[in-house]
Design an enzyme around this catalytic site. Structure first.
Site, PDB file in Angstrom:
ATOM      1  N   ARG A 197       0.820  -1.214   0.000  1.00  0.00           N
ATOM      2  CA  ARG A 197       0.000   0.000   0.000  1.00  0.00           C
ATOM      3  C   ARG A 197       0.853   1.263   0.000  1.00  0.00           C
ATOM      4  NH1 ARG A 197      -2.871  -4.077   1.884  1.00  0.00           N
ATOM      5  NH2 ARG A 197      -5.150  -4.011   1.922  1.00  0.00           N
TER       6      ARG A 197
ATOM      7  N   ARG B 117      -6.706 -17.234 -10.148  1.00  0.00           N
ATOM      8  CA  ARG B 117      -7.421 -16.612  -9.012  1.00  0.00           C
ATOM      9  C   ARG B 117      -8.446 -15.599  -9.543  1.00  0.00           C
ATOM     10  NH1 ARG B 117      -2.977 -15.010  -4.617  1.00  0.00           N
ATOM     11  NH2 ARG B 117      -4.808 -14.421  -3.395  1.00  0.00           N
TER      12      ARG B 117
ATOM     13  N   SER C   7     -12.955 -11.164  -2.286  1.00  0.00           N
ATOM     14  CA  SER C   7     -11.634 -10.694  -1.865  1.00  0.00           C
ATOM     15  C   SER C   7     -11.727  -9.211  -1.584  1.00  0.00           C
ATOM     16  CB  SER C   7     -10.606 -10.949  -2.960  1.00  0.00           C
ATOM     17  OG  SER C   7      -9.431 -10.233  -2.658  1.00  0.00           O
TER      18      SER C   7
ATOM     19  N   ASP D  98      -5.175 -15.509   6.284  1.00  0.00           N
ATOM     20  CA  ASP D  98      -3.764 -15.903   6.098  1.00  0.00           C
ATOM     21  C   ASP D  98      -3.189 -16.683   7.273  1.00  0.00           C
ATOM     22  OD1 ASP D  98      -4.065 -14.617   3.741  1.00  0.00           O
ATOM     23  OD2 ASP D  98      -2.621 -13.020   4.115  1.00  0.00           O
TER      24      ASP D  98
ATOM     25  N   ARG E 136      -5.894 -23.754   0.355  1.00  0.00           N
ATOM     26  CA  ARG E 136      -5.250 -23.962   1.658  1.00  0.00           C
ATOM     27  C   ARG E 136      -6.045 -24.874   2.589  1.00  0.00           C
ATOM     28  NH1 ARG E 136      -2.886 -17.784   2.313  1.00  0.00           N
ATOM     29  NH2 ARG E 136      -1.019 -18.165   1.062  1.00  0.00           N
TER      30      ARG E 136
ATOM     31  N   ARG F 102       2.822 -19.969   2.775  1.00  0.00           N
ATOM     32  CA  ARG F 102       2.250 -20.179   4.117  1.00  0.00           C
ATOM     33  C   ARG F 102       2.139 -21.672   4.465  1.00  0.00           C
ATOM     34  NH1 ARG F 102       1.711 -15.037   5.604  1.00  0.00           N
ATOM     35  NH2 ARG F 102       1.015 -13.630   3.988  1.00  0.00           N
TER      36      ARG F 102
ATOM     37  N   LYS G 109       7.992 -15.653  -1.593  1.00  0.00           N
ATOM     38  CA  LYS G 109       6.874 -14.780  -1.968  1.00  0.00           C
ATOM     39  C   LYS G 109       6.655 -13.680  -0.923  1.00  0.00           C
ATOM     40  CE  LYS G 109       2.103 -14.952  -3.585  1.00  0.00           C
ATOM     41  NZ  LYS G 109       1.382 -13.995  -2.772  1.00  0.00           N
TER      42      LYS G 109
HETATM   43  O1  LIG Z   1      -5.176  -6.607   1.119  1.00  0.00           O
HETATM   44  C1  LIG Z   1      -4.265  -7.363   1.481  1.00  0.00           C
HETATM   45  O2  LIG Z   1      -3.116  -6.939   1.740  1.00  0.00           O
HETATM   46  C2  LIG Z   1      -4.561  -8.798   1.608  1.00  0.00           C
HETATM   47  C3  LIG Z   1      -5.858  -9.242   1.696  1.00  0.00           C
HETATM   48  C4  LIG Z   1      -6.243 -10.640   1.981  1.00  0.00           C
HETATM   49  O3  LIG Z   1      -6.887 -11.151   0.849  1.00  0.00           O
HETATM   50  P1  LIG Z   1      -8.498 -11.317   0.705  1.00  0.00           P
HETATM   51  O4  LIG Z   1      -9.137 -10.023   0.938  1.00  0.00           O
HETATM   52  O5  LIG Z   1      -8.614 -11.797  -0.701  1.00  0.00           O
HETATM   53  O6  LIG Z   1      -8.914 -12.345   1.724  1.00  0.00           O
HETATM   54  C5  LIG Z   1      -5.038 -11.503   2.335  1.00  0.00           C
HETATM   55  O7  LIG Z   1      -5.347 -12.865   2.202  1.00  0.00           O
HETATM   56  C6  LIG Z   1      -3.832 -11.186   1.502  1.00  0.00           C
HETATM   57  O8  LIG Z   1      -2.728 -11.964   1.861  1.00  0.00           O
HETATM   58  C7  LIG Z   1      -3.427  -9.742   1.688  1.00  0.00           C
HETATM   59  C1  LIG Z   2      -2.882 -14.624  -0.171  1.00  0.00           C
HETATM   60  C2  LIG Z   2      -1.743 -13.984  -0.004  1.00  0.00           C
HETATM   61  O1  LIG Z   2      -1.297 -12.956  -0.760  1.00  0.00           O
HETATM   62  P1  LIG Z   2      -1.854 -12.397  -2.151  1.00  0.00           P
HETATM   63  O2  LIG Z   2      -3.347 -12.519  -2.143  1.00  0.00           O
HETATM   64  O3  LIG Z   2      -1.385 -10.982  -2.204  1.00  0.00           O
HETATM   65  O4  LIG Z   2      -1.246 -13.231  -3.233  1.00  0.00           O
HETATM   66  C3  LIG Z   2      -0.864 -14.329   1.128  1.00  0.00           C
HETATM   67  O5  LIG Z   2       0.143 -13.640   1.321  1.00  0.00           O
HETATM   68  O6  LIG Z   2      -1.118 -15.310   1.855  1.00  0.00           O
END
Ligand SMILES: O=C(O)C1=C[C@@H](OP(=O)(O)O)[C@@H](O)[C@H](O)C1
Ligand SMILES: C=C(OP(=O)(O)O)C(=O)O
Length: 431
Positions: free
Chosen positions: A25, A121, A164, A310, A341, A384, A410
């Site tokens: 961000r 995705r 998401s 996560d 997962r 993870r 990652k």
């Molecule tokens: O906005 C973010 O930084 C994230 C939002 C989450 O995703 P979702 O909103 O798709 O659950 C999380 O799983 C991802 O690792 C990071």
């Molecule tokens: C889901 C993850 O990240 P992103 O959605 O940014 O790929 C994560 O870090 O577990």
């Protein structure tokens, strides 16, 4: 990379890496800022995901100077002027979902590509907007690469909150740059809500004003200007979760793991880890910016994972070693991460000797005294899952072989160095 992990006792002080979510961000906001002054972002770690976002923002016009753990960024006055229309997002869901709408705040043709599971995705929430606004886009069978051609128009936007939160973040970044006012309405339940708080916090830091109508809708004035800022990234709660669980399940009761750079008052949704493990009976001491963890006997519980997806895999490890039954519920979105997962953590932990069953979008876990190990497990190319299995290995009787151990790059590229520093014993079998 294939590694052998010997069962070991983890102990000592660990520096928790900076939050990946805040890092993305901050880099994006600084790259969109007016060009008069530079922004400085400190305490960064250049994981593949953060490097990916940084490189794209540079390609789109920001001037970026790289230091070992910092960036100086001069923004491009909120304009997206790609030098190259090809946008490689690697495996980062955050990168692609944040940057698609930002990329078309100016009239652009962009080709978004990805690797691994990112290719599949979901992005449909954006396709619905493109259809409504007549923005051209093309992909094959819904998979990357995705070509987008057009420019977003100010107005009314709708997003489902249960797929998401990253779509909402992307629009909250993009809509202030449009030349008219917009309203973003959230349909259905908002999950991963904590991530929206992180977004609003960084946008505010960059001088962007958004009216939050209790997360049901957001009013966003157009023609706003991102302001440069200086920012230090706090520690990552998704990552501290691995070390907290390592401390709790340690077989040596005199152990202690001290986790540094953990902001007690953080807005990160994964801060929920503290409340969950405490409820399970863990012995934690929380200080303003660090946490002390001692081994504890924990009890099963019900964990609603919808707001903190996560930490699902590592909580499965803890549940598997806790007394009685643990239920991790509302985990539908865990299936659309770097791996499915729900299935990946169940499959691999069961190989080690856990008792985990999938039931719809839940994991039902019966606690065991310890794991047997002595087998080969696979990380499903998911950082993870790799880190969860590393922590699980500490309670195995026999050593394990872990395939795809490199997937940690990652989000936590130096994870294996940290693991060894804390007493872990690994041997690389195949590079
Ligand atoms: O906005 C973010 O930084 C994230 C939002 C989450 O995703 P979702 O909103 O798709 O659950 C999380 O799983 C991802 O690792 C990071
Ligand atoms: C889901 C993850 O990240 P992103 O959605 O940014 O790929 C994560 O870090 O577990």
């Amino acid at each position: 990379m294939k590694i052998k992990i010997k069962p070991s006792i983890l102990n000592g002080t660990i520096e928790i890496p900076p939050s990946k979510s805040y890092s993305h961000r901050a880099v994006i906001a600084a790259a969109l800022a007016e060009s008069g002054k530079k922004s400085t972002i400190d305490n960064l770690k250049f994981s593949v995901d953060i490097t990916t976002t940084t490189d794209i923002m540079e390609n789109w016009g920001a001037k970026i100077k790289r230091f070992e753990s910092a960036l100086e960024i001069i923004g491009n006055d909120g304009k997206v002027v790609p030098k190259d229309k090809y946008v490689q997002c690697n495996e980062s869901g955050s990168t692609i979902r944040f940057l698609i709408p930002i990329g078309i705040t100016d009239e652009n043709e962009l080709i978004f590509d990805g690797k691994g599971k990112l290719v599949d995705r979901p992005l449909d929430s954006y396709y619905r907007i493109f259809d409504k606004q007549g923005i051209l886009y093309k992909n094959e069978n819904g998979k990357l690469p995705l070509t987008v051609n057009g420019k977003l128009k100010a107005g009314n936007y709708e997003i489902d909150g249960n797929i998401s939160s990253q779509f909402i973040t992307g629009l909250l970044y993009a809509l202030p740059l449009l030349d008219g006012d917009s309203k973003l309405t959230i349909n259905k339940n908002l999950e991963s809500k904590g991530y929206i708080d992180l977004t609003l916090e960084i946008l505010k830091l960059a001088g962007i004003q958004i009216v939050n109508n209790n997360y049901k809708s957001f009013d966003i004035k157009g023609n706003q200007i991102y302001k440069p800022f200086d920012y230090t990234v706090e520690g990552d709660y998704s990552q501290v979760a691995f070390w907290i669980v390592a401390g709790i399940i340690s077989a040596n009761k005199d152990n202690e793991i001290k986790c540094l750079h953990v902001n007690k008052n953080s807005l990160q949704g994964d801060r929920e880890i503290i409340e969950i493990v405490t409820r399970m009976g863990a012995n934690l001491k929380i200080f303003d910016d660090y946490v002390l963890v001692k081994p504890s006997k924990t009890k099963g519980t019900i964990i609603d994972i919808s707001q903190c997806p996560d930490i699902g895999p590592i909580l499965t490890v803890l549940g598997a070693l806790s007394e009685g039954e643990t239920r991790i519920i509302n985990g539908e979105r865990l299936r659309i991460k770097e791996s499915d997962r729900i299935t990946s953590i169940k499959t691999e932990l069961n190989k080690l000797g856990a008792n985990v069953v999938e039931e719809g979008d839940s994991l039902i876990i019966q606690g065991v005294e310890g794991f047997t190990g002595g087998v080969t497990v696979n990380a499903w190319n998911d950082h993870r899952i790799a880190m969860s299995l590393a922590i699980a290995s500490t309670r195995c009787e026999k050593e394990i072989i872990l395939e795809e151990a490199e997937s940690v790059r990652k989000s936590y590229p130096h994870f294996w160095d940290d693991f060894v520093k804390m007493g872990g014993e690994i041997e690389v079998i195949e590079k």
